[in-house]
Scaffold this active site. Structure first.
Site, PDB file in Angstrom:
ATOM      1  N   ASN A 106       0.855  -1.185   0.000  1.00  0.00           N
ATOM      2  CA  ASN A 106       0.000   0.000   0.000  1.00  0.00           C
ATOM      3  C   ASN A 106       0.902   1.249   0.000  1.00  0.00           C
ATOM      4  OD1 ASN A 106      -1.409   2.288   1.107  1.00  0.00           O
ATOM      5  ND2 ASN A 106      -3.083   0.928   1.652  1.00  0.00           N
TER       6      ASN A 106
ATOM      7  N   HIS B 167       1.002   6.295   1.920  1.00  0.00           N
ATOM      8  CA  HIS B 167       1.746   7.257   2.734  1.00  0.00           C
ATOM      9  C   HIS B 167       2.931   7.886   2.011  1.00  0.00           C
ATOM     10  CE1 HIS B 167      -1.147   6.803   5.733  1.00  0.00           C
ATOM     11  NE2 HIS B 167      -0.919   5.509   5.884  1.00  0.00           N
TER      12      HIS B 167
ATOM     13  N   ARG C 259       3.087  19.037   1.567  1.00  0.00           N
ATOM     14  CA  ARG C 259       3.584  20.261   0.928  1.00  0.00           C
ATOM     15  C   ARG C 259       2.844  20.613  -0.365  1.00  0.00           C
ATOM     16  NH1 ARG C 259       8.622  22.402   2.390  1.00  0.00           N
ATOM     17  NH2 ARG C 259       8.701  22.193   4.642  1.00  0.00           N
TER      18      ARG C 259
ATOM     19  N   HIS D  80      -5.621   3.778  -1.510  1.00  0.00           N
ATOM     20  CA  HIS D  80      -6.935   4.080  -0.938  1.00  0.00           C
ATOM     21  C   HIS D  80      -7.318   5.489  -1.366  1.00  0.00           C
ATOM     22  CE1 HIS D  80      -9.484   4.324   3.059  1.00  0.00           C
ATOM     23  NE2 HIS D  80     -10.193   4.612   1.982  1.00  0.00           N
TER      24      HIS D  80
ATOM     25  N   ARG E  43      -9.487   8.203  -0.739  1.00  0.00           N
ATOM     26  CA  ARG E  43     -10.417   8.637   0.305  1.00  0.00           C
ATOM     27  C   ARG E  43     -11.306   9.768  -0.194  1.00  0.00           C
ATOM     28  NH1 ARG E  43     -10.068   7.812   5.794  1.00  0.00           N
ATOM     29  NH2 ARG E  43      -8.624   6.177   6.400  1.00  0.00           N
TER      30      ARG E  43
ATOM     31  N   ARG F 159      -7.013  12.924   1.165  1.00  0.00           N
ATOM     32  CA  ARG F 159      -5.922  13.397   2.023  1.00  0.00           C
ATOM     33  C   ARG F 159      -4.556  12.905   1.546  1.00  0.00           C
ATOM     34  NH1 ARG F 159      -7.033  10.013   7.549  1.00  0.00           N
ATOM     35  NH2 ARG F 159      -9.105  10.927   7.271  1.00  0.00           N
ATOM     36  N   HIS F 160      -4.515  11.784   0.828  1.00  0.00           N
ATOM     37  CA  HIS F 160      -3.212  11.337   0.306  1.00  0.00           C
ATOM     38  C   HIS F 160      -3.296  11.019  -1.193  1.00  0.00           C
ATOM     39  CE1 HIS F 160      -5.047   7.589   1.589  1.00  0.00           C
ATOM     40  NE2 HIS F 160      -4.650   7.660   2.843  1.00  0.00           N
TER      41      HIS F 160
ATOM     42  N   GLU G 120      -8.663   0.557  -2.832  1.00  0.00           N
ATOM     43  CA  GLU G 120      -9.358   0.524  -1.553  1.00  0.00           C
ATOM     44  C   GLU G 120     -10.286   1.725  -1.521  1.00  0.00           C
ATOM     45  OE1 GLU G 120      -6.342  -0.108   1.492  1.00  0.00           O
ATOM     46  OE2 GLU G 120      -7.704   0.868   2.879  1.00  0.00           O
TER      47      GLU G 120
ATOM     48  N   THR H 111      -6.488   6.457  10.477  1.00  0.00           N
ATOM     49  CA  THR H 111      -6.397   5.367   9.515  1.00  0.00           C
ATOM     50  C   THR H 111      -7.663   4.530   9.644  1.00  0.00           C
ATOM     51  OG1 THR H 111      -5.067   3.455   8.795  1.00  0.00           O
ATOM     52  CG2 THR H 111      -5.140   3.890  11.156  1.00  0.00           C
ATOM     53  N   THR H 112      -7.835   3.536   8.770  1.00  0.00           N
ATOM     54  CA  THR H 112      -9.028   2.689   8.824  1.00  0.00           C
ATOM     55  C   THR H 112      -9.072   2.019  10.196  1.00  0.00           C
ATOM     56  OG1 THR H 112      -8.590   2.246   6.501  1.00  0.00           O
ATOM     57  CG2 THR H 112     -10.302   0.937   7.547  1.00  0.00           C
TER      58      THR H 112
ATOM     59  N   GLU I 270     -10.578  -9.693   3.379  1.00  0.00           N
ATOM     60  CA  GLU I 270      -9.307  -9.368   4.022  1.00  0.00           C
ATOM     61  C   GLU I 270      -9.563  -9.264   5.517  1.00  0.00           C
ATOM     62  OE1 GLU I 270      -7.263  -5.890   2.530  1.00  0.00           O
ATOM     63  OE2 GLU I 270      -6.040  -5.754   4.345  1.00  0.00           O
TER      64      GLU I 270
ATOM     65  N   HIS J 119      -3.212  -4.791   7.936  1.00  0.00           N
ATOM     66  CA  HIS J 119      -3.334  -3.611   8.804  1.00  0.00           C
ATOM     67  C   HIS J 119      -2.432  -3.747  10.029  1.00  0.00           C
ATOM     68  CE1 HIS J 119      -4.835   0.042  10.605  1.00  0.00           C
ATOM     69  NE2 HIS J 119      -5.370   0.298   9.431  1.00  0.00           N
ATOM     70  N   GLY J 120      -1.524  -2.787  10.143  1.00  0.00           N
ATOM     71  CA  GLY J 120      -0.641  -2.740  11.314  1.00  0.00           C
ATOM     72  C   GLY J 120       0.478  -3.766  11.292  1.00  0.00           C
TER      73      GLY J 120
ATOM     74  N   GLY K 157       1.272  -1.418   4.367  1.00  0.00           N
ATOM     75  CA  GLY K 157       1.601  -0.085   3.884  1.00  0.00           C
ATOM     76  C   GLY K 157       2.539   0.675   4.788  1.00  0.00           C
ATOM     77  N   HIS K 158       2.012   1.135   5.936  1.00  0.00           N
ATOM     78  CA  HIS K 158       2.726   2.115   6.749  1.00  0.00           C
ATOM     79  C   HIS K 158       4.131   1.655   7.138  1.00  0.00           C
ATOM     80  CE1 HIS K 158       3.699   4.461  10.396  1.00  0.00           C
ATOM     81  NE2 HIS K 158       3.138   5.430   9.697  1.00  0.00           N
TER      82      HIS K 158
HETATM   83  N1  PXP Z   1      -5.578  -3.255   4.422  1.00  0.00           N
HETATM   84  C1  PXP Z   1      -6.529  -2.309   4.491  1.00  0.00           C
HETATM   85  C2  PXP Z   1      -7.913  -2.682   4.096  1.00  0.00           C
HETATM   86  C3  PXP Z   1      -6.229  -1.004   4.912  1.00  0.00           C
HETATM   87  O1  PXP Z   1      -7.213  -0.091   5.019  1.00  0.00           O
HETATM   88  C4  PXP Z   1      -4.898  -0.675   5.208  1.00  0.00           C
HETATM   89  C5  PXP Z   1      -4.547   0.728   5.585  1.00  0.00           C
HETATM   90  O2  PXP Z   1      -4.782   1.578   4.518  1.00  0.00           O
HETATM   91  C6  PXP Z   1      -3.928  -1.692   5.102  1.00  0.00           C
HETATM   92  C7  PXP Z   1      -4.308  -2.971   4.739  1.00  0.00           C
HETATM   93  C8  PXP Z   1      -2.499  -1.423   5.386  1.00  0.00           C
HETATM   94  O3  PXP Z   1      -2.341  -1.084   6.737  1.00  0.00           O
HETATM   95  P1  PXP Z   1      -0.951  -0.527   7.230  1.00  0.00           P
HETATM   96  O4  PXP Z   1      -0.728   0.773   6.536  1.00  0.00           O
HETATM   97  O5  PXP Z   1      -1.135  -0.396   8.714  1.00  0.00           O
HETATM   98  O6  PXP Z   1       0.080  -1.557   6.851  1.00  0.00           O
END
Ligand code: PXP
Length: 257
Positions: free
Chosen positions: A7, A10, A18, A43, A45, A49-50, A70, A100-101, A151, A191-192, A213-214
């Site tokens: 993802n 970010h 900026r 994603h 949104r 925002r990004h 997404e 975040t989600t 997911e 996620h996370g 992603g993050h």
């Molecule tokens: N899966 C989904 C559905 C998400 O919404 C996100 C965050 O955008 C991720 C995975 C990735 O999460 P992370 O950025 O915490 O790795």
């Protein structure tokens, strides 16, 4: 072995701070693909925002792998998906004020609306995934909507403090993955997830894709996008090798020191 889906939201977050033209999330996506990512997720949104609409369009014609879009199941986003035709539409809940989600999509609580959105995407020939908590009620609802993919939200696992709490969350993911795959769904997770906590999740049988992603973008700031992606793929490969002899719970305990 689970595939890594990166993802790139970010990268766009840093650019939008900026309102500049770099860093370019599409360039990051190409580096992730070069390093072995199986697909790229962004994603779009409601508040932009990004990721911007033009990013999704550029990703669509630049990527050599797959594009996962997404999005919330709103009229605006459904129209964009029909026009851009990502390889997979991933329905997520969306709140303007969230960082975040936060939780999974409440498919069970919004069955008719999610079913209609899912059927509209399927009719357009698009693959559909629902992002849900590891909860059997939600899995039944995903099946009732006709989505072929879910997911599992790994946020509660990632945020759990201490081995016992994390084991409890891992067991929910294991059970949800088993039930969903036996019902014929493709099971993804995300996620996370980080280099530190990904191994037990990557070792869950029948998890097809990990959406991360993050932590990759954060690591890429230090070591570059290709290396950050490769290190995550190496961790997933390591989990696959460990899973020959160990259960996901054993892997969690082994690495929880
Ligand atoms: N899966 C989904 C559905 C998400 O919404 C996100 C965050 O955008 C991720 C995975 C990735 O999460 P992370 O950025 O915490 O790795």
């Amino acid at each position: 072995m689970a595939k890594l889906c990166v993802n790139i939201d970010h990268v766009a977050t840093v650019r939008q701070v900026r309102r500049a033209d770099r860093p370019d999330p599409i360039a990051a996506a190409v580096l992730a693909e070069t390093a072995g990512a199986a697909s790229i997720t962004c994603h779009l949104r409601e508040d932009r925002r990004h990721i911007q609409d033009s990013d999704v369009e550029r990703l669509r014609f630049t990527l050599r792998t797959h594009l996962n879009l997404e999005m919330a199941a709103t009229e605006e986003m459904l129209g964009i998906a029909e026009r851009i035709r990502p390889d997979m539409v991933m329905f997520v809940p969306e709140k303007r004020e969230e960082v975040t989600t936060e939780g999974g999509l409440d498919v069970a609580g919004n069955l008719e609306a999610v079913r209609a959105a899912t059927q509209r995407m399927l009719a357009a020939g698009l693959r559909v995934s629902h992002f849900v908590d590891p909860d059997l009620r939600q899995i039944e609802a995903v099946l009732a909507c006709g989505a072929p993919v879910l997911e599992l939200h790994t946020g509660a696992y990632a945020n759990a403090q201490g081995t016992e709490a994390r084991l409890a969350e891992l067991r929910k993911l294991l059970e949800a993955a088993r039930v969903a795959s036996e019902a014929g769904l493709q099971v993804n997770a995300g996620h996370g997830l980080t280099l530190q906590n990904v191994l037990p999740v990557a070792a869950i049988p029948r998890v097809c894709e990990l959406h991360i992603g993050h932590s990759i973008v954060s690591h890429a700031v230090m070591v570059g996008f290709e290396r950050a992606t490769r290190e995550m793929i190496d961790a997933i490969m390591r989990a696959d090798a460990l899973a020959v002899r160990h259960t996901p719970e054993e892997i969690l305990i082994l690495f929880s020191a």
